[in-house]
Design a protein around this motif. Structure first.
Motif, short mmCIF file in Angstrom:
data_model
loop_
_atom_site.label_atom_id
_atom_site.label_comp_id
_atom_site.label_asym_id
_atom_site.label_seq_id
_atom_site.Cartn_x
_atom_site.Cartn_y
_atom_site.Cartn_z
N GLY A 70 -49.30 12.99 -32.76
CA GLY A 70 -50.29 13.48 -31.56
C GLY A 70 -50.50 12.42 -30.70
N ALA A 71 -51.64 12.65 -29.74
CA ALA A 71 -52.07 11.83 -28.60
C ALA A 71 -52.81 10.72 -29.39
CB ALA A 71 -52.79 12.55 -27.87
N VAL A 72 -52.47 9.50 -29.08
CA VAL A 72 -53.36 8.27 -29.55
C VAL A 72 -53.77 7.47 -28.67
CG1 VAL A 72 -53.27 6.28 -31.29
CG2 VAL A 72 -52.20 8.35 -32.17
N ARG A 73 -54.99 6.96 -28.53
CA ARG A 73 -55.13 6.14 -27.50
C ARG A 73 -55.04 4.88 -27.79
NH1 ARG A 73 -57.40 7.75 -22.31
NH2 ARG A 73 -59.18 6.62 -21.62
N TRP A 74 -54.73 3.98 -26.78
CA TRP A 74 -54.18 2.68 -26.92
C TRP A 74 -54.88 1.91 -25.83
CZ3 TRP A 74 -51.76 -1.09 -24.17
CH2 TRP A 74 -51.60 -2.29 -24.63
N GLN A 75 -55.47 0.76 -25.85
CA GLN A 75 -56.10 -0.11 -24.74
C GLN A 75 -55.38 -1.53 -24.96
OE1 GLN A 75 -60.15 0.66 -25.09
NE2 GLN A 75 -60.50 -1.12 -26.54
N THR A 76 -55.54 -2.16 -23.76
CA THR A 76 -55.30 -3.68 -23.78
C THR A 76 -56.45 -4.57 -24.73
OG1 THR A 76 -56.45 -3.91 -21.68
CG2 THR A 76 -53.87 -3.36 -21.82
N TRP A 77 -56.24 -5.75 -24.93
CA TRP A 77 -57.25 -6.42 -25.84
C TRP A 77 -58.61 -6.53 -24.72
CZ3 TRP A 77 -59.29 -11.12 -23.46
CH2 TRP A 77 -60.12 -11.94 -24.30
N SER A 78 -58.58 -6.69 -23.54
CA SER A 78 -59.71 -6.66 -22.57
C SER A 78 -60.48 -5.36 -22.42
CB SER A 78 -59.22 -7.10 -20.97
OG SER A 78 -58.40 -6.26 -20.61
N GLY A 79 -59.73 -4.30 -22.96
CA GLY A 79 -60.34 -2.94 -22.69
C GLY A 79 -60.38 -2.35 -21.36
N THR A 80 -59.62 -2.94 -20.58
CA THR A 80 -59.81 -2.42 -19.15
C THR A 80 -58.57 -1.60 -18.65
OG1 THR A 80 -58.79 -4.64 -18.28
CG2 THR A 80 -61.08 -4.54 -18.27
N VAL A 81 -57.42 -1.59 -19.66
CA VAL A 81 -56.23 -0.85 -19.40
C VAL A 81 -56.09 0.14 -20.53
CG1 VAL A 81 -53.93 -0.54 -18.86
CG2 VAL A 81 -55.34 -2.50 -17.83
N ARG A 82 -55.93 1.62 -20.23
CA ARG A 82 -55.82 2.39 -21.64
C ARG A 82 -54.55 3.52 -21.30
NH1 ARG A 82 -61.11 1.62 -20.34
NH2 ARG A 82 -62.33 0.98 -22.04
N CYS A 83 -54.00 3.68 -22.49
CA CYS A 83 -53.01 4.86 -22.08
C CYS A 83 -52.69 5.59 -23.28
CB CYS A 83 -51.42 4.27 -21.78
SG CYS A 83 -50.93 3.40 -23.41
N THR A 84 -52.32 6.95 -23.13
CA THR A 84 -52.36 8.02 -24.57
C THR A 84 -50.60 8.13 -24.72
OG1 THR A 84 -54.29 8.99 -23.68
CG2 THR A 84 -52.89 10.05 -25.43
N PRO A 85 -49.98 7.30 -25.40
CA PRO A 85 -48.69 7.50 -25.77
C PRO A 85 -48.40 8.93 -26.42
CG PRO A 85 -49.60 5.91 -27.24
CD PRO A 85 -50.52 6.19 -26.23
N ALA A 86 -47.34 9.36 -26.40
CA ALA A 86 -46.64 10.69 -27.08
C ALA A 86 -46.98 10.47 -28.66
CB ALA A 86 -45.46 11.17 -26.78
N SER A 87 -46.45 9.34 -29.08
CA SER A 87 -46.51 8.48 -30.36
C SER A 87 -46.59 7.27 -30.53
CB SER A 87 -45.11 8.98 -31.17
OG SER A 87 -45.02 10.18 -31.25
N LEU A 88 -47.45 6.62 -31.49
CA LEU A 88 -47.87 5.39 -31.64
C LEU A 88 -47.03 4.78 -32.75
CD1 LEU A 88 -49.12 2.53 -30.80
CD2 LEU A 88 -51.04 3.39 -32.35
N VAL A 89 -45.74 3.99 -32.86
CA VAL A 89 -45.18 3.49 -33.95
C VAL A 89 -45.34 2.13 -34.37
CG1 VAL A 89 -42.76 3.59 -34.90
CG2 VAL A 89 -43.42 5.18 -33.14
N THR A 90 -45.70 2.02 -35.54
CA THR A 90 -45.88 0.35 -35.86
C THR A 90 -44.83 -0.04 -36.98
OG1 THR A 90 -47.37 1.28 -37.59
CG2 THR A 90 -48.42 0.76 -35.65
N PRO A 91 -43.49 -0.48 -36.58
CA PRO A 91 -42.78 -0.73 -37.42
C PRO A 91 -42.82 -1.98 -38.26
CG PRO A 91 -42.08 -1.16 -35.20
CD PRO A 91 -43.35 -0.45 -35.12
N THR A 92 -42.25 -2.06 -39.36
CA THR A 92 -42.41 -3.26 -40.11
C THR A 92 -41.17 -3.77 -40.35
OG1 THR A 92 -42.32 -2.12 -42.29
CG2 THR A 92 -44.49 -2.44 -41.34
N SER A 93 -39.93 -3.54 -39.76
CA SER A 93 -38.46 -3.88 -40.08
C SER A 93 -37.76 -3.56 -38.83
CB SER A 93 -37.97 -3.27 -41.28
OG SER A 93 -37.63 -1.99 -40.94
#
Length: 455
Positions: A5-28
């Motif tokens: 689902g929709a996941v909110r992501w933002q930059t370190w400074s918190g001044t830019v945000r987006c909502t990607p369709a999927s957030l994938v956190t690969p480990t390999s």
């Protein structure tokens, strides 16, 4: 791991945000490949993020966002050859500490240890010193996962143009899986600080730039003196107070953040507040420490930053013009203007491409009035031949940028060959690079190395 689902992501400074369709956190690497192939099947764009330290929408997408923060670690160290291979999500600080334990170091790095290796090289991250090009110039080879989900191993011998383009590519050629960097023997630096009249520094700018292995100066625009910092390689042992000296810079960052909050109603009050800070400014000092601890320092306060890379010979004139502009506005940032220098580079999209470079950075608190300062100074730096740092705030478009990069068309050809459908594009990359386009001459472009699964 994929977040549904929709996941909110933002930059370190918190001044830019987006909502990607999927957030994938690969480990390999295999997980990255599978995510890219799945995105291709769904017709979704892909962008990659590390620690989110870009001050713009570079990593943002409405498609698949690959968060590489769990794809980290040093893969191998070859001390005899002076090489290290590292996964893209590894932070610069982690890499530097690992190399230190092996008696090695990177010849030059920027101030931010928390930035990932892939993010740093992709955006032209740099330190300072006329003998040192940006971090990406230290790359010996890299593994790039393309839009086809294939793994390419690129180096200067087998694929020279693709390799040069991929070293600084804003994530538009594919996902950087691993990077092999050239190392040097572990070394220490002696830090010397002093103040001089700004005009004297500018009058002798090129001589100052060459006075030490690494140099930088900072300057508060309402003042007429600059704080100079010179780093010399030394065999001396680390100073007993090295840790305290390093964290003095962090304390200055905290002071600036507090002053920014206090002066948010009226930026013209910043000089008054700066002069009445409860914490005194640190005096000039000299100390010795390991190179990576001298180059970097913790930065706990969130802010915004703009930086342009200028021809070394025009940097002093740009700073004089910048002084006039800032004094005319009467509004100031509590952060000093930071000036560094560097060698030229041959990556087509490197801000240091083809010329010795002066880097001019202005940091501001995250308030509307302070952001206006960035808008005021950007035209000044642009008028003096500036190219914006790809990871920092700027308003340049492809129309503005293309004439500033002699090998812009080569990059566009390589981009069209590696990502013909624009999988790694976004609204932001379309603005700064233009959309992916397949030029007529592409049919005659011969790729330097065949695609090979597994590299």
């Amino acid at each position: 791991m994929t977040a549904p689902g929709a996941v909110r992501w933002q930059t370190w400074s918190g001044t830019v945000r987006c909502t990607p369709a999927s957030l994938v956190t690969p480990t390999s690497e295999d997980e990255i490949v599978r995510a890219i192939r799945a995105a291709g099947e769904r017709g979704l764009p892909v962008r990659a993020a590390g620690s989110g330290h870009s001050f713009n929408a570079l990593a943002c997408t409405e498609g698949i966002l690959l968060d590489l923060s769990r794809y980290r670690g040093v893969h191998s160290v070859d001390a005899a050859a002076g090489e290290v291979t590292v996964r893209g999500g590894t932070t610069v600080g982690e890499l530097a500490e690992t190399l230190d334990r092996h008696g090695l170091a990177l010849a030059n790095i920027g101030t931010l240890a928390e930035q990932t290796v892939a993010g740093a090289v992709s955006t032209g991250n740099h330190g300072s010193g006329l003998a040192h090009a940006p971090l990406s110039s230290q790359i010996i080879r890299l593994r790039l996962i393309t839009a086809a989900g294939a793994v390419r191993t690129l180096d200067a011998e087998s694929s020279p143009d693709e390799f040069r383009c991929a070293r600084t590519a804003l994530g538009t050629l594919g996902i950087l899986s691993t990077v092999t960097l050239r190392c040097v023997p572990q070394f220490r630096l002696r830090v010397s600080q002093r103040t001089e009249p700004l005009d004297a520094v500018l009058d002798g700018f090129t001589a100052w730039a060459a006075e030490a292995d690494h140099v930088a100066f900072s300057w508060l625009p309402w003042q007429d003196r600059a704080g100079l910092r010179a780093l010399h390689v030394t065999p001396a042992l680390p100073s007993r107070d090295a840790v305290r000296r390093r964290y003095a810079t962090t304390i200055d960052e905290v002071r600036c953040g507090l002053i920014g909050l206090a002066g948010r109603a009226d930026a013209r009050a910043v000089p008054w507040l700066k002069g009445r800070s409860l914490l005194p400014a640190r005096p000039p000092a000299e100390y010795v420490d390991a190179s990576h601890r001298v180059f970097t320092f913790p930065q706990p306060v969130k802010f915004l930053a703009l930086e342009h890379a200028l021809p070394l010979d025009t940097t002093a004139d740009a700073l004089r013009a910048l002084r006039r502009t800032l004094r005319r506005t009467g509004a100031y940032s509590p952060y000093s203007v930071l000036v560094r220098v560097g060698a030229g580079d041959d990556a087509p999209l490197s801000p240091a491409y083809g010329r010795r470079t002066g880097y001019v950075n202005l940091t501001v608190p995250r308030t509307a009035g302070q952001v206006e300062l960035l808008r005021a100074i950007e035209p000044v730096l642009r008028d003096h031949g500036g190219r914006p740092h790809w990871g920092k705030a700027h308003t340049a478009t492809a129309e503005v940028l293309a004439p500033r990069y002699p090998e812009w068309e080569l990059f566009q050809q390589v981009r069209a060959a590696l990502d013909p459908t624009g999988m790694f594009a976004s609204d932001y990359t379309d603005r700064v690079l233009g959309p992916v386009r397949i030029p007529a001459e592409l049919s005659t472009l011969t790729l330097a190395a065949p695609i090979r699964d597994g590299g």
